[in-house]
Every structure is written in structure tokens, then in C-alpha cells.
Write an enzyme that holds these catalytic residues in place. Structure first.
Site, PDB file in Angstrom:
ATOM      1  N   TYR A 112       0.816  -1.210   0.000  1.00 39.16           N
ATOM      2  CA  TYR A 112       0.000   0.000   0.000  1.00 39.16           C
ATOM      3  C   TYR A 112       0.851   1.263   0.000  1.00 39.16           C
ATOM      4  CZ  TYR A 112      -3.167   3.681   1.449  1.00 39.16           C
ATOM      5  OH  TYR A 112      -3.854   4.873   1.518  1.00 39.16           O
ATOM      6  N   LYS A 170       1.225   4.068  -3.061  1.00 39.20           N
ATOM      7  CA  LYS A 170       0.883   5.500  -2.896  1.00 39.20           C
ATOM      8  C   LYS A 170       2.089   6.379  -3.218  1.00 39.20           C
ATOM      9  CE  LYS A 170      -2.558   6.891  -1.816  1.00 39.20           C
ATOM     10  NZ  LYS A 170      -3.764   7.191  -2.619  1.00 39.20           N
TER      11      LYS A 170
HETATM   12  N1  LIG Z   1      -8.847   6.798   5.033  1.00 36.24           N
HETATM   13  C1  LIG Z   1      -7.706   7.370   5.376  1.00 36.24           C
HETATM   14  O1  LIG Z   1      -7.355   7.470   6.566  1.00 36.24           O
HETATM   15  C2  LIG Z   1      -6.795   7.912   4.305  1.00 36.24           C
HETATM   16  C3  LIG Z   1      -5.663   8.618   4.722  1.00 36.24           C
HETATM   17  C4  LIG Z   1      -4.810   9.126   3.744  1.00 36.24           C
HETATM   18  C5  LIG Z   1      -5.103   8.953   2.403  1.00 36.24           C
HETATM   19  N2  LIG Z   1      -6.193   8.266   2.022  1.00 36.24           N
HETATM   20  C6  LIG Z   1      -6.444   8.114   0.583  1.00 36.24           C
HETATM   21  O2  LIG Z   1      -7.710   8.688   0.305  1.00 36.24           O
HETATM   22  C7  LIG Z   1      -8.310   8.030  -0.816  1.00 36.24           C
HETATM   23  C8  LIG Z   1      -9.714   7.608  -0.454  1.00 36.24           C
HETATM   24  O3  LIG Z   1      -9.583   6.756   0.656  1.00 36.24           O
HETATM   25  P1  LIG Z   1     -10.868   6.305   1.508  1.00 36.24           P
HETATM   26  O4  LIG Z   1     -10.442   6.146   2.917  1.00 36.24           O
HETATM   27  O5  LIG Z   1     -12.007   7.192   1.160  1.00 36.24           O
HETATM   28  O6  LIG Z   1     -11.103   4.836   0.920  1.00 36.24           O
HETATM   29  P2  LIG Z   1     -12.448   4.166   0.385  1.00 36.24           P
HETATM   30  O7  LIG Z   1     -12.107   2.735   0.131  1.00 36.24           O
HETATM   31  O8  LIG Z   1     -13.585   4.490   1.269  1.00 36.24           O
HETATM   32  O9  LIG Z   1     -12.690   4.926  -1.005  1.00 36.24           O
HETATM   33  C9  LIG Z   1     -12.002   4.567  -2.161  1.00 36.24           C
HETATM   34  C10 LIG Z   1     -13.009   4.598  -3.312  1.00 36.24           C
HETATM   35  O10 LIG Z   1     -12.311   4.244  -4.505  1.00 36.24           O
HETATM   36  C11 LIG Z   1     -13.114   3.323  -5.212  1.00 36.24           C
HETATM   37  N3  LIG Z   1     -12.289   2.442  -6.040  1.00 36.24           N
HETATM   38  C12 LIG Z   1     -11.474   1.451  -5.618  1.00 36.24           C
HETATM   39  N4  LIG Z   1     -10.935   0.826  -6.674  1.00 36.24           N
HETATM   40  C13 LIG Z   1     -11.428   1.455  -7.793  1.00 36.24           C
HETATM   41  C14 LIG Z   1     -11.260   1.260  -9.185  1.00 36.24           C
HETATM   42  N5  LIG Z   1     -10.487   0.280  -9.652  1.00 36.24           N
HETATM   43  N6  LIG Z   1     -11.909   2.085 -10.023  1.00 36.24           N
HETATM   44  C15 LIG Z   1     -12.722   3.061  -9.565  1.00 36.24           C
HETATM   45  N7  LIG Z   1     -12.936   3.290  -8.253  1.00 36.24           N
HETATM   46  C16 LIG Z   1     -12.281   2.483  -7.389  1.00 36.24           C
HETATM   47  C17 LIG Z   1     -13.849   2.509  -4.151  1.00 36.24           C
HETATM   48  O11 LIG Z   1     -15.013   1.906  -4.683  1.00 36.24           O
HETATM   49  C18 LIG Z   1     -14.140   3.581  -3.109  1.00 36.24           C
HETATM   50  O12 LIG Z   1     -15.392   4.170  -3.317  1.00 36.24           O
HETATM   51  C19 LIG Z   1      -7.395   6.860  -1.161  1.00 36.24           C
HETATM   52  O13 LIG Z   1      -6.601   7.194  -2.280  1.00 36.24           O
HETATM   53  C20 LIG Z   1      -6.513   6.694   0.082  1.00 36.24           C
HETATM   54  O14 LIG Z   1      -5.240   6.177  -0.234  1.00 36.24           O
HETATM   55  C21 LIG Z   1      -7.065   7.730   2.937  1.00 36.24           C
HETATM   56  C1  LIG Z   2      -4.941  -3.756  16.827  1.00 40.14           C
HETATM   57  C2  LIG Z   2      -4.339  -2.542  17.484  1.00 40.14           C
HETATM   58  C3  LIG Z   2      -2.824  -2.597  17.414  1.00 40.14           C
HETATM   59  C4  LIG Z   2      -4.892  -1.270  16.852  1.00 40.14           C
HETATM   60  O1  LIG Z   2      -4.453  -0.150  17.562  1.00 40.14           O
HETATM   61  C5  LIG Z   2      -4.473  -1.177  15.370  1.00 40.14           C
HETATM   62  C6  LIG Z   2      -4.868   0.161  14.759  1.00 40.14           C
HETATM   63  C7  LIG Z   2      -4.633   0.122  13.223  1.00 40.14           C
HETATM   64  C8  LIG Z   2      -5.706  -0.722  12.557  1.00 40.14           C
HETATM   65  C9  LIG Z   2      -4.592   1.581  12.700  1.00 40.14           C
HETATM   66  C10 LIG Z   2      -3.482   2.398  13.400  1.00 40.14           C
HETATM   67  C11 LIG Z   2      -3.007   3.443  12.392  1.00 40.14           C
HETATM   68  C12 LIG Z   2      -3.974   3.291  11.212  1.00 40.14           C
HETATM   69  C13 LIG Z   2      -3.497   3.807   9.851  1.00 40.14           C
HETATM   70  C14 LIG Z   2      -3.198   5.321   9.889  1.00 40.14           C
HETATM   71  O2  LIG Z   2      -4.288   6.012  10.479  1.00 40.14           O
HETATM   72  C15 LIG Z   2      -2.992   5.870   8.524  1.00 40.14           C
HETATM   73  C16 LIG Z   2      -3.381   5.255   7.392  1.00 40.14           C
HETATM   74  C17 LIG Z   2      -3.024   5.878   6.083  1.00 40.14           C
HETATM   75  C18 LIG Z   2      -4.164   5.829   5.066  1.00 40.14           C
HETATM   76  O3  LIG Z   2      -3.666   6.149   3.789  1.00 40.14           O
HETATM   77  C19 LIG Z   2      -4.847   4.495   5.009  1.00 40.14           C
HETATM   78  C20 LIG Z   2      -5.254   4.002   6.388  1.00 40.14           C
HETATM   79  C21 LIG Z   2      -4.059   3.943   7.368  1.00 40.14           C
HETATM   80  C22 LIG Z   2      -3.063   2.908   6.878  1.00 40.14           C
HETATM   81  C23 LIG Z   2      -4.600   3.564   8.794  1.00 40.14           C
HETATM   82  C24 LIG Z   2      -5.101   2.105   8.826  1.00 40.14           C
HETATM   83  C25 LIG Z   2      -5.454   1.595  10.228  1.00 40.14           C
HETATM   84  C26 LIG Z   2      -4.282   1.789  11.198  1.00 40.14           C
HETATM   85  C27 LIG Z   2      -3.098   0.942  10.784  1.00 40.14           C
END
Ligand SMILES: NC(=O)c1ccc[n+]([C@@H]2O[C@H](COP(=O)([O-])OP(=O)(O)OC[C@H]3O[C@@H](n4cnc5c(N)ncnc54)[C@H](O)[C@@H]3O)[C@@H](O)[C@H]2O)c1
Ligand SMILES: CC(C)[C@@H](O)CC[C@@H](C)[C@H]1CC[C@H]2[C@@H]3[C@H](O)C=C4C[C@@H](O)CC[C@]4(C)[C@H]3CC[C@]12C
Length: 410
Positions: free
Chosen positions: A200, A204
Site C-alpha cells: 500500500y 501511494k
Molecule cells: N482513510 C484514510 O485514513 C486515508 C488517509 C490518507 C489517504 N487516504 C487516501 O484517500 C483516498 C480515499 O480513501 P478512503 O479512505 O475514502 O477509501 P475508500 O475505500 O472508502 O474509497 C475509495 C473509493 O475508490 C473506489 N475504487 C477502488 N478501486 C477502484 C477502481 N479500480 N476504479 C474506480 N474506483 C475504485 C472505491 O469503490 C471507493 O469508493 C485513497 O486514495 C486513500 O489512499 C485515505
Molecule cells: C490492533 C491494534 C494494534 C490497533 O491499535 C491497530 C490500529 C490500526 C488498525 C490503525 C493504526 C493506524 C492506522 C493507519 C493510519 O491512520 C494511517 C493510514 C493511512 C491511510 O492512507 C490508510 C489508512 C491507514 C493505513 C490507517 C489504517 C489503520 C491503522 C493501521
């Protein structure tokens, strides 16, 4: 400078527009982008909430016009995915303005589907991605979606003449790295050895590099492509499935969660509404401030407090009746390492029968156990970003959502 905002009717495309972040970006655009003429919501899985756009119940929008399946104009005979178009009359501060919302069920790994969706768009906000750190998808699929999908978006912009691209990157492009080095209140310029092994963060990091590298490429029509990447830390808020999973776990354990990570480990978190707002603002300012913003990365930040991952979650789960047991980790770290490794073995053994993907694995344990917080004002300096939602407001909204889901599957 382009016409006044009211006169402009711009076409925005949000990939991943039905995801956790994507849905908030879509709603934010409908509420706060006065130049919006058409909003294309592109996703592999179109959410049922899009149906609510017909009633306009969420934003004071009025439903007008039929909703039927219309093929978006095919580009040079490229087959186009099925789309659903709805005409919305959105009531805004600047008066009533019609916005066309086009829901497109498509796959970013399919270049022709991406090209068809991008064609004619003024701005692309690319949030689509496979956010998998739990071993659900293979490394190959993660790369296909996150890297090749992003490459397809970039090439579609170049081929069709779309000039502005905002990419949703992630803190994990930076860290935590494989050595578990802390990143303590760092910023976009803080030196840090960004070394990754997990599919992952690797995907990214490569996707972000592609987006930034594409800045300045000539698009169809001869003008330069302008790109930037936003790096959210851990996003929380309405729709955060991991928060909902913790809530359900606590309900199953009699209203208790057990501390596994030291309270001293700080984790950066940011409210989804502020992340969405930063995307909308960056997309708006990218044209006007192309020289400054083009090719830049920006951490997403707001007033959310620095806390351990578990203590931060308790800001919302506590008012929902859960209690975090232990002021120190109740389980020795070596036992967590063993259990995490056991989960990997079980996932491998069970894969022919079922998908076993618990929260605890060696990667999530390492991330949870490593301080990663940001302190920056680069987005404010470059494009005037200020959080739209205070910490108090973000907290209240998240608590209300957790209470409303009541641990249900929604
Ligand atoms: N959730 C977090 O904490 C977090 C933190 C930093 C960055 N991000 C980034 O933000 C973005 C959105 O993350 P999220 O948490 O909303 O995840 P999410 O899984 O809720 O949303 C991702 C969306 O992308 C769509 N998708 C996946 N594969 C696809 C494909 N092949 N074609 C078209 N659509 C597709 C999914 O259906 C979903 O609706 C991601 O790029 C993720 O890396 C998320
Ligand atoms: C089971 C315990 C050890 C519990 O505390 C695990 C928590 C763990 C699932 C989360 C802790 C940190 C999270 C990640 C972080 O918030 C940032 C992220 C970047 C984003 O791009 C995607 C999600 C994630 C990797 C997020 C996922 C869950 C954690 C690893």
C-alpha cells in the site's frame, strides 16, 4: 483570469467519489464550489446515497428533471460505461444554480473508461484507490488500482486536454518507514528516510511521484498540466469504517476496549470534512496559482489533537458508552507481535475458504506503534487553506455518526 465564478460552468470529475473521502468531496463541491456546472462521480461501486441527490434532501437542492441512463458522449467511438445523469438545482449563497450530477460506474484500471470520464472535465480530483493494509487484496491488485489507475488518470488528462489534477496521496508516502522511525510534528520539508516494503505505501508513493512528475506536461491543446498531491494523515469522521469496527468490537466486549498501544505514541488524525475542503480549495486555486502550487505536496491538517490512535478514537467512542481499559498496554508488545504474526498465518491458511483480515497484523501494529504527526501551514501559505470545521465540530459530527450507526453495518 477566467470569467466570474457565477458565469463559469465548470466540469469536475471525482474518481472514488462514492468512497469515505470521495463522498465528502462530492458533497463539499455541491455546497461550496460556485463554478460547478457538472459534477461527474466516477467509482467502481456507485453508492446508494447518490439516489438521495434526487430528493436534494441533504443540501437544500431541489430535484428537477428526469434521471435516466444516458451514455456520456463517446469519445472517438470509445465504449463508455453506463452513466446515470441527474439534473440538480442547488441552492447556494449566490442564488439558484443548476448543477448536472453524472454518476459513472467505472474502473480506473481501464484506461478507456477513465478517458471517457475525463474528456471535457476542467478539473480531476483523483481519490480512487485501494486502501488495503489488511491483506484483503493482492499486491498486484493494489498496484494495478493505485499506480496504474493513477497513470490512466494522468494520461487521460493529457490526451483529452484536462489541465488540473488534484491527487489524494497519503501520509504513508513518507512514513512510518520500515525502521519505525518516529515523525514528530514534521512538515513537507522535514528530512525523513521514506523506506517502505508494504504494497500500500509503496503504491501511494509511486502514484504520488507519477502525479508530481506529470506537472508541466503538455496536454492536448498545448497548455501545461498542473498537478498537486494532498497527503492526509489518518482521516476520521462520518463514514470511517475502521472507527465503526472498533465501536462494534467494543460493544461485543461489553462496552470495553483494551489498550494495546502506549498513550505516548502520537498519531496525526484529520477530520474528513476538512480533508474534503482542502481538496475543493486546492482544485479551485490550482489554476490561479499554478506556478506556486504545480508539482507540490501538501499534508492535510486541522485542529484535531495529537493523541495515540486508541486515545483519539475514544474521543468519539467514550461518549458512545465505551471505556478504554488500562492506562498502559495490557498486553506485552512481544505477545502483540506474536498475535500479529499468527493472524498472517491464519489469513494464509484460511484464504482458500474465506477472507480472514483482522485489524491486527505486523504492518498495522508497526504503524499504530510509531509516532507520526504533522505540524505545517504550507496549504495555508500556498492556497489560503484554513480548516472549515473546528475540532469541537468535527468531534460532535463524528460522535453523532457513530451513535447513528449504532454499530450497524452502515
Ligand atoms: N482513510 C484514510 O485514513 C486515508 C488517509 C490518507 C489517504 N487516504 C487516501 O484517500 C483516498 C480515499 O480513501 P478512503 O479512505 O475514502 O477509501 P475508500 O475505500 O472508502 O474509497 C475509495 C473509493 O475508490 C473506489 N475504487 C477502488 N478501486 C477502484 C477502481 N479500480 N476504479 C474506480 N474506483 C475504485 C472505491 O469503490 C471507493 O469508493 C485513497 O486514495 C486513500 O489512499 C485515505
Ligand atoms: C490492533 C491494534 C494494534 C490497533 O491499535 C491497530 C490500529 C490500526 C488498525 C490503525 C493504526 C493506524 C492506522 C493507519 C493510519 O491512520 C494511517 C493510514 C493511512 C491511510 O492512507 C490508510 C489508512 C491507514 C493505513 C490507517 C489504517 C489503520 C491503522 C493501521
Amino acid at each position: 483570469m477566467a470569467d466570474s465564478a457565477q458565469a463559469q460552468k465548470l466540469v469536475y470529475l471525482v474518481t472514488g467519489g462514492c468512497g469515505f473521502l470521495g463522498e465528502h468531496v462530492v458533497r463539499m463541491l455541491l455546497q461550496r464550489e460556485p463554478r460547478l456546472g457538472e459534477l461527474r462521480v466516477f467509482d467502481l461501486h456507485l453508492g446508494p446515497w447518490l439516489e438521495e441527490l434526487k430528493t436534494g434532501s441533504r443540501w437544500g437542492s431541489l430535484w428537477r428533471g428526469g434521471c435516466g441512463r444516458f451514455p456520456i458522449p463517446s469519445q472517438a467511438g470509445i465504449p463508455t460505461p453506463a452513466v446515470e445523469q441527474m439534473i440538480l438545482v442547488s441552492v447556494h449563497m449566490d442564488g439558484i444554480r443548476p448543477v448536472r450530477v453524472t454518476a459513472i460506474q467505472g474502473d480506473v484500471t481501464q484506461a478507456h473508461e477513465v478517458a471517457a470520464a475525463v474528456a471535457g472535465a476542467h478539473v480531476v480530483i483523483h481519490t480512487a484507490g485501494l486502501v488495503d493494509v489488511f491483506g484483503r487484496a493482492s499486491p498486484k491488485i493494489i498496484h494495478e488500482v493505485n499506480v496504474q489507475g493513477t497513470r490512466n488518470v494522468i494520461e487521460a488528462c493529457v490526451q483529452t486536454g484536462t489541465r488540473f489534477l488534484v491527487y489524494t496521496s497519503s501520509m504513508e508516502v513518507v512514513g512510518p518507514n520500515t525502521k519505525g522511525d518516529p515523525f514528530y510534528r514534521g512538515n513537507e520539508d522535514t528530512p525523513y528516510e521514506a523506506v517502505h516494503r508494504h504494497p500500500y505505501p509503496c503504491s501511494k508513493a509511486l502514484a504520488e511521484w507519477l502525479v508530481l512528475e506529470a506537472n508541466g506536461r503538455k496536454v492536448c491543446g498545448g497548455l501545461p498540466l498542473v498537478t498537486c498531491a494532498l497527503r492526509p494523515t489518518g482521516i476520521y469522521g462520518e463514514g470511517h469504517q475502521i472507527m465503526r469496527d472498533f465501536y462494534r468490537q467494543g460493544l461485543r466486549l461489553g462496552g470495553r476496549l483494551f489498550r494495546a498501544i502506549p498513550a505516548s505514541v502520537e498519531h496525526g488524525r484529520v477530520y474528513v470534512g476538512n480533508v474534503a475542503w482542502m481538496h475543493v480549495l486546492a482544485a479551485r486555486e490550482l489554476e490561479r496559482r499554478a506556478a506556486l502550487m504545480g508539482g507540490q505536496v501538501y499534508f492535510c491538517y486541522d485542529g484535531s489533537p495529537y493523541k495515540s490512535y486508541e486515545d483519539f478514537n475514544m474521543e468519539f467512542l467514550g461518549p458512545c458508552g465505551l471505556r478504554l481499559v488500562g492506562t498502559r498496554p495490557l498486553v506485552p508488545y512481544w505477545l502483540l507481535v506474536f498475535l500479529a504474526a499468527l493472524n498472517v498465518l491464519l489469513q494464509w491458511l484460511l484464504r482458500p475458504l474465506l477472507l480472514y483480515a483482522p485489524l491486527l497484523n505486523p504492518y498495522t501494529l508497526a504503524v499504530a506503534n510509531t509516532t507520526f504527526t504533522v505540524s505545517t501551514d504550507k496549504a495555508q501559505r500556498h492556497f489560503g487553506y484554513e480548516p472549515l470545521f473546528s475540532w469541537e465540530d468535527s468531534r460532535t459530527r463524528t460522535i453523532l455518526w457513530v451513535q447513528a450507526t449504532g454499530g450497524s453495518a452502515q
